[in-house]
Design a protein around this motif. Structure first.
Motif, short mmCIF file in Angstrom:
data_model
loop_
_atom_site.label_atom_id
_atom_site.label_comp_id
_atom_site.label_asym_id
_atom_site.label_seq_id
_atom_site.Cartn_x
_atom_site.Cartn_y
_atom_site.Cartn_z
N VAL A 617 0.85 -1.19 0.00
CA VAL A 617 0.00 0.00 0.00
C VAL A 617 0.88 1.24 0.00
O VAL A 617 2.09 1.16 0.28
CB VAL A 617 -0.94 0.02 1.23
CG1 VAL A 617 -1.92 -1.13 1.19
CG2 VAL A 617 -0.14 0.01 2.52
N GLY A 618 0.28 2.37 -0.34
CA GLY A 618 1.00 3.64 -0.28
C GLY A 618 0.84 4.27 1.09
O GLY A 618 -0.26 4.34 1.63
N VAL A 619 1.94 4.74 1.68
CA VAL A 619 1.91 5.32 3.02
C VAL A 619 2.69 6.63 3.04
O VAL A 619 3.42 6.96 2.10
CB VAL A 619 2.49 4.35 4.07
CG1 VAL A 619 1.70 3.07 4.12
CG2 VAL A 619 3.96 4.08 3.79
N GLU A 640 6.74 17.48 8.28
CA GLU A 640 7.12 17.12 6.91
C GLU A 640 6.99 15.61 6.71
O GLU A 640 7.57 14.82 7.47
CB GLU A 640 8.56 17.58 6.63
CG GLU A 640 8.73 19.09 6.61
CD GLU A 640 10.13 19.50 6.19
OE1 GLU A 640 11.05 18.64 6.24
OE2 GLU A 640 10.32 20.67 5.80
N TRP A 641 6.22 15.26 5.67
CA TRP A 641 6.00 13.85 5.35
C TRP A 641 6.43 13.58 3.91
O TRP A 641 6.36 14.45 3.05
CB TRP A 641 4.53 13.49 5.49
CG TRP A 641 3.97 13.68 6.88
CD1 TRP A 641 3.37 14.78 7.37
CD2 TRP A 641 4.00 12.72 7.93
NE1 TRP A 641 3.00 14.60 8.66
CE2 TRP A 641 3.37 13.32 9.05
CE3 TRP A 641 4.48 11.42 8.06
CZ2 TRP A 641 3.21 12.68 10.27
CZ3 TRP A 641 4.31 10.77 9.27
CH2 TRP A 641 3.69 11.39 10.36
N CYS A 642 6.87 12.34 3.68
CA CYS A 642 7.16 11.88 2.32
C CYS A 642 5.97 11.03 1.87
O CYS A 642 5.62 10.05 2.53
CB CYS A 642 8.44 11.07 2.27
SG CYS A 642 8.86 10.48 0.60
N THR A 643 5.36 11.39 0.75
CA THR A 643 4.18 10.68 0.27
C THR A 643 4.56 9.52 -0.64
O THR A 643 5.69 9.40 -1.11
CB THR A 643 3.26 11.63 -0.52
OG1 THR A 643 3.95 12.03 -1.70
CG2 THR A 643 2.91 12.86 0.30
N ASP A 644 3.57 8.68 -0.90
CA ASP A 644 3.64 7.63 -1.93
C ASP A 644 4.66 6.54 -1.65
O ASP A 644 5.05 5.80 -2.55
CB ASP A 644 3.94 8.23 -3.31
CG ASP A 644 2.87 9.17 -3.79
OD1 ASP A 644 1.79 9.18 -3.16
OD2 ASP A 644 3.09 9.89 -4.76
N ILE A 645 5.11 6.41 -0.41
CA ILE A 645 6.06 5.34 -0.09
C ILE A 645 5.33 4.00 -0.15
O ILE A 645 4.22 3.85 0.36
CB ILE A 645 6.71 5.57 1.28
CG1 ILE A 645 7.69 6.74 1.19
CG2 ILE A 645 7.42 4.31 1.78
CD1 ILE A 645 8.41 7.04 2.48
N THR A 689 10.04 1.30 -4.59
CA THR A 689 10.20 2.25 -3.48
C THR A 689 8.95 3.09 -3.29
O THR A 689 8.50 3.31 -2.17
CB THR A 689 11.41 3.17 -3.73
OG1 THR A 689 12.57 2.37 -3.95
CG2 THR A 689 11.66 4.07 -2.52
N TYR A 690 8.40 3.57 -4.41
CA TYR A 690 7.22 4.42 -4.36
C TYR A 690 6.11 3.81 -5.22
O TYR A 690 6.38 3.10 -6.20
CB TYR A 690 7.55 5.83 -4.88
CG TYR A 690 8.67 6.50 -4.13
CD1 TYR A 690 8.44 7.11 -2.89
CD2 TYR A 690 9.97 6.53 -4.65
CE1 TYR A 690 9.48 7.73 -2.20
CE2 TYR A 690 11.01 7.14 -3.96
CZ TYR A 690 10.76 7.73 -2.73
OH TYR A 690 11.77 8.33 -2.05
N ILE A 691 4.87 4.14 -4.87
CA ILE A 691 3.76 3.61 -5.66
C ILE A 691 3.69 4.27 -7.03
O ILE A 691 2.94 3.81 -7.90
CB ILE A 691 2.42 3.79 -4.92
CG1 ILE A 691 2.12 5.27 -4.68
CG2 ILE A 691 2.41 3.01 -3.61
CD1 ILE A 691 0.75 5.52 -4.08
#
Length: 766
Positions: A617-619, A640-645, A689-691
């Motif tokens: 899933v994307g987190v 600060e968040w990193c999306t689409d992980i 790594t990313y969605i």
């Protein structure tokens, strides 16, 4: 119980109340011994029977008052439950919040409380089986059938009754997968009845009826399968695919229930029946869910009892049955070296032994009860720990390959490499024949003939199917295929010349014309038709066996309807005969069906499977400068968040044991939220790594329907729509996912109240 003779064919002659002496039973068993193998095998079986005769025990239930019933006696033993060890490796991480892709970064509705860095194993508790009977449906591309077995007499597998109609010379206990709807879209008939009725319709009237043939292939070839996907009938009209499949399954349900009730001594309720439906192992999750939804629509089981229906993977079912085989029940191609289509001594056609077995099956079509070996069959005595075998399911639409290993002493199976295959079934030969007709008569004419004379086109393909089954590598004379009179007449009207003139003009020397109205296909022509499909099958098997994970293969089992073809047998033997032993069961067309029944009797028999793709899933994770790209930065509530992980659940080709689970805990984003929706992503690689990475796609959704939270004791106040949880603690919803079964399953609980949360997983709404 008679344990010595799973190889025996025994006429049941004694009433239940009159069990004869052991010596008399042994004598009559010896007199009735019938083996389909050579005399040498018969002698070996007799010697073995004599040596084991002193161990015979007889139970009354093995004798029934059924005149002429032939059964192969042996009990089925349920696999012992084993303790499972977790080997899933789910990477840990900091606090993460599942989110939508970057396009919707500000709409975060759920937050995971724990990343669950390590999965857990849930050992399924041993409990009494709530089902009285297992009914399996082998839904094939070209032919389908059903079989059943009663739990209290689970050694007996009952095949479906013979169908009216059928093709001369074809020994098959299944029905062609064709379905007929009336012009107003009502179900009319299935199988031989549908085919024959459609054949007899007036050509003009036939254009209004909807005839579907080999429609299962559509499910495999459609990349965006949904509940609205349509199938096109022979006359060009379209109907929702789910309705066509439901009609077919409803037909099997009605016939199977009637047979089960006829043979049952008690009244069976609907919830006492476990249903099993077979699908190719290479089918993706949407196609498996599609078959489940069709079964719900057909009334096999209610949607609120999903455990009553099992989806069985076709090569896996074949593998379950093959491990029970005795030596006299198979043909070992490795023991039959060939030269120019003949045995090494040149005295017997290459496929004669298989034809002998097929003739034996044809003669015993009235015998519809089979029993299987208790434990594993004689073939497995040669296997040592670590040995592998491959099952190649060569069906009408697809070829499925699976690699298994038997785990001793419990007899369970372990998958060693993810299922593979492709659209290389026998239908490929039909398509090659159609392409040849287009080359001779013109593609525009063939398409026009199919549209204007659909019933005649079906007749032509039936005639080709009958001749296709007789094609063999050692055949010297040509194969004659009758052209319907309407084809000859339609071509003359359409082109203004004869069919014979078209053949001469095409310069296709490998196809001749017979004055009796037949196309004469030479051996070279048949080779041309078979070659592309067979080459793909052989290449795929060779590629699989060349992988490092699939070495030391001892056996290659050829199963499925296409495995009956001597053309395929010779090609596989020539390419792989020196690498491993190539085994073909005598009842090759029924192997999957019998295995599906065994799977329904004991779904835990396959203990370890391989994941076909990577799921996750994307987190959101805490943004790390220099590690995460700036275009993934999202600032929310000052953080600060990193999306689409990509939060990985399982990886491609990862071993997943039965009962192994992956857990994630989530919390609603706001008080009073009643639903959590989580997008699932998949990839054919583990390097994700990313969605948003190339090759990653959204494949489904998990929906958690949240019950109203309970008010803890001492809580004060309320909120619109009900009570709220007191205090600053967030509400935790724990989701549990299983990837070790034939379908992905999800359950969830509300941790605080320990109440079950309605959880569903959907792969058809993308």
């Amino acid at each position: 119980m008679l344990k010595a003779g799973p190889a025996l064919l025994l006429h049941s002659q004694f009433p239940v109340s009159e069990c004869p002496p052991r010596s008399q039973i042994l004598t009559e068993v010896m007199e009735e011994l019938v083996c389909t193998a050579a005399d040498r095998m018969r002698m070996e079986a007799e010697e073995k029977l004599q040596s084991l005769g002193k161990h015979l025990t007889v139970q009354k239930k093995n004798y029934r008052k059924k005149n002429g019933l032939e059964v192969i006696l042996a009990p089925v033993k349920m696999a012992e439950e084993v303790q499972l060890d977790s080997n899933l490796q789910i990477p840990g991480g900091s606090l993460s919040i599942p989110s939508s892709p970057a396009t919707a970064r500000n709409d975060c509705s759920i937050a995971p409380l724990t990343p669950s860095p390590s999965p857990r194993v849930e050992v399924r508790p041993r409990m009494a089986c709530p089902f009285s009977v297992v009914v399996a449906i082998d839904f094939g591309t070209t032919s389908s059938g059903y079989a059943f077995s009663f739990m209290q007499d689970s050694e007996a597998i009952h095949m479906m009754k013979r169908w009216e109609g059928g093709d001369p010379g074809v020994a098959n206990q299944k029905s062609p997968t064709c379905l007929l709807l009336t012009p107003d879209l009502r179900f009319h008939s299935f199988g031989f009845a549908a085919r024959d009725f459609y054949h007899d319709l007036d050509p003009e009237e036939a254009q209004h009826w909807l005839y579907f043939d080999k429609f299962k292939m559509k499910i495999h070839s459609t990349s965006d399968l949904t509940m609205e996907t349509e199938l096109e009938a022979v006359n060009g009209r379209k109907v929702r695919a789910i309705e066509v499949f439901a009609h077919a399954l409803r037909f099997f349900r009605e016939h199977a229930l009637k047979e089960v009730k006829d043979q049952s001594s008690s009244v069976l309720e609907g919830e006492e029946i476990r249903w099993v439906i077979t699908v190719p192992a290479v089918w993706r999750q949407p196609a498996k869910q599609f078959m489940r939804e069709a079964a719900y629509l057909a009334g096999l089981v209610p949607p609120d009892c999903p455990e009553q229906l099992l989806i069985a993977l076709e090569p896996e079912a074949a593998s379950i049955y093959c491990r029970k085989l005795r030596l006299h029940q198979v043909i070992d191609l490795s023991l039959q070296p060939i030269t120019n289509g003949l045995d090494l001594d040149g005295t017997r056609p290459f496929d004669s032994s298989f034809r002998q077995a097929r003739e034996q099956l044809r003669r015993s079509r009235h015998s519809r009860t089979f029993l299987v070996e208790s434990g594993t069959g004689e073939l497995w005595s040669e296997l040592q720990t670590g040995d592998r075998y491959v099952v190649a399911d060569c069906g009408g639409g697809t070829v499925d390959l699976t690699v298994h290993q038997i785990e001793q002493p419990q007899g369970t199976l372990k998958e060693l490499y993810k299922a593979s295959g492709g659209p290389y079934g026998a239908v490929g030969v039909d398509l090659a024949f159609e392409a040849m007709l287009c080359q001779i008569f013109g593609e525009d004419f063939i398409q026009s003939f199919k549209a204007k004379r659909p019933a005649a086109w079906v007749d032509l393909m039936i005639a080709f199917e009958a001749r296709k089954r007789t094609a063999s590598p050692g055949r010297a004379n040509a194969l004659n295929i009758s052209l319907p009179f309407s084809f000859i007449d339609f071509y003359k009207r359409h082109r203004g010349q004869s069919v014979e003139a078209a053949l001469r003009r095409s310069n296709m020397n490998i196809v001749k014309w017979s004055s009796q109205g037949m196309l004469r296909l030479t051996q070279e022509a048949m080779n041309e038709l078979f070659q592309p499909t067979i080459s793909n099958i052989v290449r795929h098997i060779e590629e699989l066996m060349g992988k490092p994970e699939v070495r030391c293969v001892r056996f290659l089992f050829l199963v499925g309807g296409f495995a009956e073809s001597p053309m395929l047998q010779k090609a596989v033997q020539k390419a792989l005969g020196r690498t491993c032993r190539i085994i073909i069961p005598h009842d090759v067309g029924l192997t999957i069906l019998k295995g599906a029944v065994l799977f329904g009797l004991d779904p835990t028999v396959v203990r370890v499977r391989r994941c076909p793709v990577t799921y996750g899933v994307g987190v959101l994770n805490r943004f790390v400068e220099g590690r995460h790209p700036r275009d993934k930065l999202l600032i929310k509530d000052g953080r600060e968040w990193c999306t689409d992980i990509f939060d990985r659940f399982v990886s491609i080709d990862q071993s997943v044991a039965l009962g192994e689970v992956v857990r994630r805990s989530y919390t609603p984003a706001r008080v009073g939220q009643r639903k959590i929706i989580i997008n699932i992503y998949c990839s054919a690689t583990d390097d994700v790594t990313y969605i948003s990475d190339p090759g990653v796609r959204k494949c489904g959704t998990i929906t958690l329907d949240l019950p109203e939270p309970l008010v803890p004791p001492g809580a004060v106040g309320g909120a619109e729509g009900g009570a709220v949880v007191a205090g600053p603690e967030r509400r935790e919803i724990r989701a549990t996912m299983q990837f070790g079964d034939t379908e992905i399953k999800v359950t969830a609980i509300d941790v605080m109240s320990n109440r079950s949360v309605r959880a569903s997983i959907d792969f058809l709404s993308n």
